[in-house]
Design a protein around this motif. Sequence first.
Motif, PDB file in Angstrom:
ATOM      1  N   UNK F  50      -2.851 -14.232   4.965  1.00 33.52           N
ATOM      2  CA  UNK F  50      -3.677 -15.394   5.310  1.00 33.52           C
ATOM      3  C   UNK F  50      -5.145 -14.979   5.417  1.00 33.52           C
ATOM      4  N   UNK F  51      -5.393 -13.813   5.997  1.00 36.37           N
ATOM      5  CA  UNK F  51      -6.762 -13.302   6.098  1.00 36.37           C
ATOM      6  C   UNK F  51      -7.390 -13.139   4.720  1.00 36.37           C
ATOM      7  N   UNK F  52      -6.586 -12.657   3.779  1.00 31.65           N
ATOM      8  CA  UNK F  52      -7.078 -12.469   2.410  1.00 31.65           C
ATOM      9  C   UNK F  52      -7.388 -13.812   1.743  1.00 31.65           C
ATOM     10  N   UNK F  53      -6.476 -14.763   1.872  1.00 29.30           N
ATOM     11  CA  UNK F  53      -6.705 -16.061   1.220  1.00 29.30           C
ATOM     12  C   UNK F  53      -7.912 -16.772   1.846  1.00 29.30           C
ATOM     13  N   UNK F  54      -8.046 -16.702   3.168  1.00 28.31           N
ATOM     14  CA  UNK F  54      -9.211 -17.313   3.830  1.00 28.31           C
ATOM     15  C   UNK F  54     -10.510 -16.652   3.367  1.00 28.31           C
ATOM     16  N   UNK F  55     -10.498 -15.325   3.238  1.00 27.39           N
ATOM     17  CA  UNK F  55     -11.702 -14.604   2.809  1.00 27.39           C
ATOM     18  C   UNK F  55     -12.112 -15.018   1.400  1.00 27.39           C
ATOM     19  N   UNK F  56     -11.109 -15.290   0.550  1.00 29.95           N
ATOM     20  CA  UNK F  56     -11.438 -15.683  -0.819  1.00 29.95           C
ATOM     21  C   UNK F  56     -12.033 -17.090  -0.870  1.00 29.95           C
ATOM     22  N   UNK F  57     -11.414 -18.042  -0.177  1.00 30.87           N
ATOM     23  CA  UNK F  57     -11.960 -19.401  -0.248  1.00 30.87           C
ATOM     24  C   UNK F  57     -13.326 -19.481   0.438  1.00 30.87           C
ATOM     25  N   UNK F  58     -13.568 -18.581   1.421  1.00 31.84           N
ATOM     26  CA  UNK F  58     -14.888 -18.546   2.063  1.00 31.84           C
ATOM     27  C   UNK F  58     -15.860 -17.676   1.268  1.00 31.84           C
ATOM     28  N   UNK F  59     -15.359 -17.073   0.202  1.00 34.73           N
ATOM     29  CA  UNK F  59     -16.168 -16.306  -0.743  1.00 34.73           C
ATOM     30  C   UNK F  59     -16.958 -15.164  -0.088  1.00 34.73           C
ATOM     31  N   UNK F  60     -16.229 -14.347   0.666  1.00 33.27           N
ATOM     32  CA  UNK F  60     -16.835 -13.187   1.327  1.00 33.27           C
ATOM     33  C   UNK F  60     -16.245 -11.921   0.715  1.00 33.27           C
ATOM     34  N   UNK F  61     -16.988 -11.295  -0.219  1.00 32.31           N
ATOM     35  CA  UNK F  61     -16.460 -10.133  -0.942  1.00 32.31           C
ATOM     36  C   UNK F  61     -16.022  -8.998  -0.017  1.00 32.31           C
ATOM     37  N   UNK F  62     -16.814  -8.711   0.999  1.00 25.80           N
ATOM     38  CA  UNK F  62     -16.464  -7.605   1.889  1.00 25.80           C
ATOM     39  C   UNK F  62     -15.195  -7.911   2.689  1.00 25.80           C
ATOM     40  N   UNK F  63     -15.058  -9.165   3.103  1.00 25.33           N
ATOM     41  CA  UNK F  63     -13.843  -9.555   3.831  1.00 25.33           C
ATOM     42  C   UNK F  63     -12.637  -9.444   2.891  1.00 25.33           C
ATOM     43  N   UNK F  64     -12.804  -9.843   1.633  1.00 21.29           N
ATOM     44  CA  UNK F  64     -11.729  -9.717   0.642  1.00 21.29           C
ATOM     45  C   UNK F  64     -11.332  -8.246   0.498  1.00 21.29           C
ATOM     46  N   UNK F  65     -12.338  -7.379   0.371  1.00 22.79           N
ATOM     47  CA  UNK F  65     -12.048  -5.943   0.241  1.00 22.79           C
ATOM     48  C   UNK F  65     -11.269  -5.422   1.446  1.00 22.79           C
ATOM     49  N   UNK F  66     -11.711  -5.786   2.618  1.00 23.70           N
ATOM     50  CA  UNK F  66     -11.026  -5.315   3.828  1.00 23.70           C
ATOM     51  C   UNK F  66      -9.561  -5.752   3.833  1.00 23.70           C
ATOM     52  N   UNK F  67      -9.301  -7.030   3.575  1.00 27.51           N
ATOM     53  CA  UNK F  67      -7.920  -7.521   3.642  1.00 27.51           C
ATOM     54  C   UNK F  67      -7.083  -7.010   2.466  1.00 27.51           C
ATOM     55  N   UNK F  68      -7.715  -6.784   1.306  1.00 29.84           N
ATOM     56  CA  UNK F  68      -6.978  -6.146   0.208  1.00 29.84           C
ATOM     57  C   UNK F  68      -6.522  -4.745   0.631  1.00 29.84           C
ATOM     58  N   UNK F  69      -7.393  -4.014   1.289  1.00 31.77           N
ATOM     59  CA  UNK F  69      -7.044  -2.671   1.778  1.00 31.77           C
ATOM     60  C   UNK F  69      -5.883  -2.727   2.763  1.00 31.77           C
ATOM     61  N   UNK F  70      -5.950  -3.668   3.689  1.00 34.44           N
ATOM     62  CA  UNK F  70      -4.871  -3.818   4.686  1.00 34.44           C
ATOM     63  C   UNK F  70      -3.567  -4.250   4.001  1.00 34.44           C
ATOM     64  N   UNK F  71      -3.645  -5.196   3.072  1.00 35.84           N
ATOM     65  CA  UNK F  71      -2.440  -5.646   2.358  1.00 35.84           C
ATOM     66  C   UNK F  71      -1.805  -4.477   1.615  1.00 35.84           C
ATOM     67  N   UNK F  72      -2.653  -3.668   0.989  1.00 35.56           N
ATOM     68  CA  UNK F  72      -2.140  -2.502   0.262  1.00 35.56           C
ATOM     69  C   UNK F  72      -1.385  -1.561   1.204  1.00 35.56           C
ATOM     70  N   UNK F  73      -1.982  -1.272   2.364  1.00 31.34           N
ATOM     71  CA  UNK F  73      -1.342  -0.379   3.333  1.00 31.34           C
ATOM     72  C   UNK F  73      -0.020  -0.950   3.849  1.00 31.34           C
ATOM     73  N   UNK F  74       0.071  -2.282   3.894  1.00 30.74           N
ATOM     74  CA  UNK F  74       1.280  -2.927   4.429  1.00 30.74           C
ATOM     75  C   UNK F  74       2.323  -3.199   3.342  1.00 30.74           C
TER      76      UNK F  74
END
Lengths: 113, 113, 113, 113, 113, 113
Positions: F50-74
């Motif tokens: 959800x954090x990743x999808x919210x970051x994308x619709x809010x168009x925040x590249x750094x937030x997208x990167x952070x949540x992509x990193x977390x998703x990858x780890x999980x």
Amino acid sequence: MSLVTEFNDYRRTMNEKIMASGNKVIKRIFNLDTNTYVDGALPEKTKEMMGLSCSMVLRCDDCVKYHLGRCYELGVNSAEIQEIFSVAVLIGGTIVVPHLRRATEYWEELINT
Amino acid sequence: MSLVTEFNDYRRTMNEKIMASGNKVIKRIFNLDTNTYVDGALPEKTKEMMGLSCSMVLRCDDCVKYHLGRCYELGVNSAEIQEIFSVAVLIGGTIVVPHLRRATEYWEELINT
Amino acid sequence: MSLVTEFNDYRRTMNEKIMASGNKVIKRIFNLDTNTYVDGALPEKTKEMMGLSCSMVLRCDDCVKYHLGRCYELGVNSAEIQEIFSVAVLIGGTIVVPHLRRATEYWEELINT
Amino acid sequence: MSLVTEFNDYRRTMNEKIMASGNKVIKRIFNLDTNTYVDGALPEKTKEMMGLSCSMVLRCDDCVKYHLGRCYELGVNSAEIQEIFSVAVLIGGTIVVPHLRRATEYWEELINT
Amino acid sequence: MSLVTEFNDYRRTMNEKIMASGNKVIKRIFNLDTNTYVDGALPEKTKEMMGLSCSMVLRCDDCVKYHLGRCYELGVNSAEIQEIFSVAVLIGGTIVVPHLRRATEYWEELINT
Amino acid sequence: MSLVTEFNDYRRTMNEKIMASGNKVIKRIFNLDTNTYVDGALPEKTKEMMGLSCSMVLRCDDCVKYHLGRCYELGVNSAEIQEIFSVAVLIGGTIVVPHLRRATEYWEELINT
């Protein structure tokens, strides 16, 4: 009262109060707002269509109503309005759809009265 | 019922339900919301004025109403409110104008009751 | 080249080109931008702090840089800047945090040169 | 490398990777993106001008670059581009100005090569 | 009339009018909207929860209502809804709180009828 | 330096400076940020998606990167990531596509190192 009358009446009443409050910056922005859409390198009609599409992607129902009213007065037809809507929904995504519903209702009232 | 009473009543009722639902993250954000605006390096009044201008550029009518109410209680006068509005409309553009209309109506009710 | 110099140089160069292109609406908005923040019912400093908080919640790095520069020139201190940041992050949410990082870096450069 | 080449190369490379990843929803949105701007009730040129103004008020630099490129190919001239910019800055406010700077730089490169 | 019935009725009526107006781009986006949330690599339930959180941070009340309705039908419980709300308010900030109030009211009606 | 390393290093350095500056509101928001995504009624993985999808619709590249990193780890896999992307692009529109490009590039680097 119809949607169109209700919108126009409230807009007129409040704009008058805002102009009466005398803040120079706001007065000048209202003034600019009138001047920006006049015929220039681009015709008024094209600028109003841009104003409508911008209002939809920014999801401002009142701005959409205003520009729909102006487009109607300038002779934009329903097929053209549908294409403006399609560009806005494509660019802005499904988050624009609730505004598309209200815009459709308002446009119907404009062309049926 | 007046705009001010209606806003305050709904806000109070729903905030109580939200607090009762017991989600810790939301409770802590509500708590922070109270603590952020207290006097510190900057006076509460300045922070509420910033809260008002941010609410306007983010185009959140309820947030605007809340901060207008707080500004009123803290003694911000109409000339100051006009200047906050002017900064918000300049930064946020004419898309903010419909919110300016509703903010003007709400402020009028606050100072006339 | 420092962040501050790079920002100011690019801003100046491009603003000159924009003014030279001669569009009247844009020229008048640039003009208004200068006039809005002068001392009035509210001091310039308060308006610049509102400009900074609005820029943060709207997540515009260049606008943040500009208002940080103005705040610095007007004597806003680091404790005050922290409180402006805190209001903006509370209102705008964690989506503002990446902009807070870049704002912190820029402010550090401003106060250390 | 020029701004235009850099933008077009990165866009092409990444779009190919996205299409290769095979998600049907995304493929269909990319497809729709192509079909929306073709001549219909409104000419392609008008739709691209709306796409440009929407991109500016939504403050998406890459979208602005793309539509500037398309407008250039379709024969939109500099005076028309200035008017599109003026509508966008009026509607979107001074928060759009940093994007106006980058758009001006990109347009200059388009017309000077 | 209840909030849920009112929302669903207006949505159905207007969607039918939009589909009847026959714009192909909009029809295909409506179609895609249905297909995106079906079971795939991720279950429908997870996608609807993402749809809800995105709708909250984008502050679209009607979109929130729609996804709350879908989440309710798919068996998302109140504790899970609270956590979706908490993620959205954290990410989107206190500007989301007025939408949280209306979402809480709508969810209550969904689970109590 | 890789995109992932560059992002993580800058994030760590600036977060430390922000925490050192000692503003209590910001510290508590950073704290909340950590606590919101832990396992609860919903698993951490769902919240990060959800954090990743919210970051994308809010168009925040750094937030997208952070949540992509977390998703990858999980352990979120590429097919799941594609579906998260598809929900975000559908909801947020083509304005999200430039962020989709950069997200695709970052995800590729995550899974290829």
